[in-house]
Design an enzyme around this catalytic site. Structure first.
Site, PDB file in Angstrom:
ATOM      1  N   GLY A 204       1.017  -1.096  -0.081  1.00  0.00           N
ATOM      2  CA  GLY A 204      -0.391  -0.114  -0.014  1.00  0.00           C
ATOM      3  C   GLY A 204       0.733   1.198  -0.004  1.00  0.00           C
ATOM      4  O   GLY A 204       0.474   2.206   0.539  1.00  0.00           O
ATOM      5  N   ASP A 227       0.679  -1.736  -4.909  1.00  0.00           N
ATOM      6  CA  ASP A 227      -0.438  -0.907  -4.518  1.00  0.00           C
ATOM      7  C   ASP A 227      -1.415  -1.405  -5.432  1.00  0.00           C
ATOM      8  O   ASP A 227      -1.149  -1.984  -6.550  1.00  0.00           O
ATOM      9  CB  ASP A 227      -0.403   0.582  -4.545  1.00  0.00           C
ATOM     10  CG  ASP A 227      -1.166   1.171  -3.474  1.00  0.00           C
ATOM     11  OD1 ASP A 227      -2.305   1.249  -3.898  1.00  0.00           O
ATOM     12  OD2 ASP A 227      -0.692   1.996  -2.482  1.00  0.00           O
ATOM     13  N   MET A 248      -2.959  -6.693  -1.878  1.00  0.00           N
ATOM     14  CA  MET A 248      -2.318  -7.215  -0.673  1.00  0.00           C
ATOM     15  C   MET A 248      -3.185  -8.403  -0.014  1.00  0.00           C
ATOM     16  O   MET A 248      -2.294  -9.073   0.799  1.00  0.00           O
ATOM     17  CB  MET A 248      -2.014  -6.096   0.298  1.00  0.00           C
ATOM     18  CG  MET A 248      -3.218  -5.513   0.693  1.00  0.00           C
ATOM     19  SD  MET A 248      -2.736  -3.760   1.779  1.00  0.00           S
ATOM     20  CE  MET A 248      -4.297  -3.251   2.105  1.00  0.00           C
ATOM     21  N   LYS A 261       2.895   1.134   6.065  1.00  0.00           N
ATOM     22  CA  LYS A 261       2.690   2.421   6.871  1.00  0.00           C
ATOM     23  C   LYS A 261       1.409   2.895   6.602  1.00  0.00           C
ATOM     24  O   LYS A 261       0.795   3.311   5.516  1.00  0.00           O
ATOM     25  CB  LYS A 261       3.889   3.636   6.206  1.00  0.00           C
ATOM     26  CG  LYS A 261       3.549   5.099   6.766  1.00  0.00           C
ATOM     27  CD  LYS A 261       4.326   5.916   6.476  1.00  0.00           C
ATOM     28  CE  LYS A 261       3.949   7.504   6.701  1.00  0.00           C
ATOM     29  NZ  LYS A 261       2.812   7.841   5.871  1.00  0.00           N
ATOM     30  N   HIS A 265      -4.417   0.384  10.022  1.00  0.00           N
ATOM     31  CA  HIS A 265      -5.616   1.244  10.635  1.00  0.00           C
ATOM     32  C   HIS A 265      -6.641   1.505   9.645  1.00  0.00           C
ATOM     33  O   HIS A 265      -7.790   1.866  10.059  1.00  0.00           O
ATOM     34  CB  HIS A 265      -4.972   2.789  11.246  1.00  0.00           C
ATOM     35  CG  HIS A 265      -4.797   3.784  10.074  1.00  0.00           C
ATOM     36  ND1 HIS A 265      -4.814   5.076  10.247  1.00  0.00           N
ATOM     37  CD2 HIS A 265      -4.666   3.718   8.808  1.00  0.00           C
ATOM     38  CE1 HIS A 265      -4.610   5.712   9.234  1.00  0.00           C
ATOM     39  NE2 HIS A 265      -4.543   5.080   8.192  1.00  0.00           N
TER      40      HIS A 265
HETATM   41  C1  LIG Z   1      -4.036   5.325   3.892  1.00  0.00           C
HETATM   42  S1  LIG Z   1      -2.966   4.846   2.486  1.00  0.00           S
HETATM   43  C2  LIG Z   1      -1.296   4.780   2.978  1.00  0.00           C
HETATM   44  C3  LIG Z   1      -0.031   5.005   2.118  1.00  0.00           C
HETATM   45  C4  LIG Z   1       1.400   5.145   2.481  1.00  0.00           C
HETATM   46  N1  LIG Z   1       1.432   3.684   2.767  1.00  0.00           N
HETATM   47  C5  LIG Z   1       1.505   6.162   3.137  1.00  0.00           C
HETATM   48  O1  LIG Z   1       1.586   5.899   4.440  1.00  0.00           O
HETATM   49  O2  LIG Z   1       1.596   7.132   2.825  1.00  0.00           O
HETATM   50  C6  LIG Z   1      -3.584   3.310   1.911  1.00  0.00           C
HETATM   51  C7  LIG Z   1      -2.937   2.644   0.724  1.00  0.00           C
HETATM   52  O3  LIG Z   1      -3.241   1.480   0.653  1.00  0.00           O
HETATM   53  C8  LIG Z   1      -3.699   1.062  -0.803  1.00  0.00           C
HETATM   54  N2  LIG Z   1      -4.565  -0.059  -0.848  1.00  0.00           N
HETATM   55  C9  LIG Z   1      -5.643   0.053  -0.366  1.00  0.00           C
HETATM   56  N3  LIG Z   1      -6.350  -1.324  -0.617  1.00  0.00           N
HETATM   57  C10 LIG Z   1      -5.183  -2.084  -1.161  1.00  0.00           C
HETATM   58  C11 LIG Z   1      -5.048  -3.465  -1.799  1.00  0.00           C
HETATM   59  N4  LIG Z   1      -6.225  -4.165  -1.444  1.00  0.00           N
HETATM   60  N5  LIG Z   1      -4.177  -3.798  -1.981  1.00  0.00           N
HETATM   61  C12 LIG Z   1      -2.785  -2.939  -2.115  1.00  0.00           C
HETATM   62  N6  LIG Z   1      -3.005  -1.733  -1.812  1.00  0.00           N
HETATM   63  C13 LIG Z   1      -4.210  -1.293  -1.171  1.00  0.00           C
HETATM   64  C14 LIG Z   1      -4.306   2.416  -1.056  1.00  0.00           C
HETATM   65  O4  LIG Z   1      -4.322   2.501  -2.528  1.00  0.00           O
HETATM   66  C15 LIG Z   1      -3.293   3.530  -0.513  1.00  0.00           C
HETATM   67  O5  LIG Z   1      -2.240   3.826  -1.355  1.00  0.00           O
END
Ligand SMILES: C[S@@+](CC[C@H](N)C(=O)[O-])C[C@H]1O[C@@H](n2cnc3c(N)ncnc32)[C@H](O)[C@@H]1O
Length: 361
Positions: A204, A227, A248, A261, A265
């Site tokens: 992510g 991602d 993921m 990161k 949550h």
């Molecule tokens: C709250 S953001 C955090 C982004 C980054 N880790 C940061 O802290 O700046 C959550 C991330 O999870 C990704 N995400 C959501 N569902 C996902 C999935 N099933 N598989 C991979 N990534 C996913 C979203 O696209 C987003 O980029």
């Protein structure tokens, strides 16, 4: 209650009820680019300078003063009376200056956090949280909470749907947060990353702001970002990162360490266990250096943290509740790790509101 107590209670109630005005004044100042205006004018600007530079209609200038009064009272800006050695306008007018908070809203600053203001203070969040009483009393036995999050109830779509059509605001907010968070974490607690053998995958990892910071600090690490396909497709090209489009919940690319990161949550307990199981499959045994590095909050940990830090944690928890996410206390984290088959963990609190949690298979 004595008269004094009664009046104090009334004051406190109004104070709590009106707290939203602080958020909205902050949002207005950010959207009007008031921090940029003050910065462009050398760090201080009078009300009329702010008004003319930001296109405030002449009939609204006195209203701008009222918003600035809220923001100086709450420490977002400071106000200095003129007629002193710094009376650059020469007319004795008060002028406004940046504080350490509003310096984070200057667009050209490397620490520009203004996209996070729009990510936190927005109609989606407000309409969702206004539905709390209705949402709390709805639901059927056995029904997945995910099927009717507050965001869905209020807006008819999931939080993730909205990030596809927000003009990049969410992704910009994440990148802005990562630039600041990683600068501090790598400086103060870099060992958690430095000891990783040779590869790290950031799950992510969005547009790669976090992984880029790690890769630059530790060039021996081959860093990969996983991602969703539409997020990866919009990521800027990088010569130090490999981007992988995927889910993921299905697959985590193999690496010595997995970084999460601000991921867990976003999800409820069972989903976190699933994600952590995928992570465990991707890393080597503890003896071979395998670990998961989580950057997230541990609510109330350590107990010595200041009250405003705890308040920020519990407020963010309710923000996360809108999309069925949550901020967790240590026992809730511990349960996820043991259910996913991990043997041990170490929490390193940072000076901010988040911790680094290293989890070992
Ligand atoms: C709250 S953001 C955090 C982004 C980054 N880790 C940061 O802290 O700046 C959550 C991330 O999870 C990704 N995400 C959501 N569902 C996902 C999935 N099933 N598989 C991979 N990534 C996913 C979203 O696209 C987003 O980029």
């Amino acid at each position: 209650m004595s008269s004094d107590e009664l009046l104090q209670a009334q004051l406190e109630l109004y104070h709590h009820g009106l707290a939203f005005v602080k958020s909205l004044a902050l949002k207005a100042a950010t959207d009007l680019r008031i921090p940029d205006t003050i910065h462009r004018r050398g760090g201080a600007a009078t009300l009329s300078e702010l008004a003319s530079d930001t296109g405030i209609h002449p009939t609204k200038r006195s209203n701008l003063r009222r918003v600035m009064r809220v923001l100086t009272t709450t420490g977002v800006f400071s106000i200095v009376q003129g007629k002193g050695s710094n009376d650059h306008a020469g007319d004795g007018a008060a002028y406004y200056k940046l504080t350490r908070v509003s310096r984070l809203l200057v667009e050209r600053s490397p620490h520009n956090l203004s996209p996070m203001v729009g990510t936190i203070v927005n109609t989606l969040c407000w309409t969702s949280l206004l539905k709390m009483p209705e949402w709390f009393t709805q639901g059927q036995e056995g029904e997945s909470a995910q099927s009717h999050s507050l965001v869905q109830l209020a807006n008819g779509c999931t939080f993730w749907d909205t990030t596809k059509v927000d003009g990049g605001l969410f992704n910009d907010g994440m990148a802005a947060d990562s630039r600041i968070a990683m600068k501090v974490l790598l400086k103060e607690h870099g060992g958690a990353f430095g000891e990783v053998k040779s590869s790290l995958v950031d799950i992510g990892g969005n547009h790669g702001a976090t992984a880029s910071a790690v890769a630059r600090a530790f060039p021996h690490l081959k860093c990969t970002v996983l991602d969703l396909a539409h997020v990866v497709a919009a990521a800027p090209a990088s010569d130090i990162l490999t981007f992988v489009a995927g889910n993921m919940f299905e697959y985590v690319p193999p690496a010595d360490a997995v970084l999460l990161k601000w991921i867990l949550h976003d999800w409820k307990h069972e989903d976190c266990v699933k994600i952590m199981r995928r992570c465990k499959e991707a890393i080597p045994a503890k003896e071979a250096g395998g670990k998961v590095i989580i950057i997230d909050m541990v609510v109330g940990y350590p107990v010595t943290q200041p009250n405003d830090s705890i308040e920020a944690q519990v407020l963010l928890d309710i923000y996360m509740m809108g999309s069925d996410g949550m901020e967790r206390e240590e026992n809730e984290w511990s349960l996820i790790f043991s259910e996913a088959g991990f043997s041990d963990y170490k929490i390193t609190p940072t000076n901010g509101i988040r911790s680094i949690i290293e989890v070992y298979p």
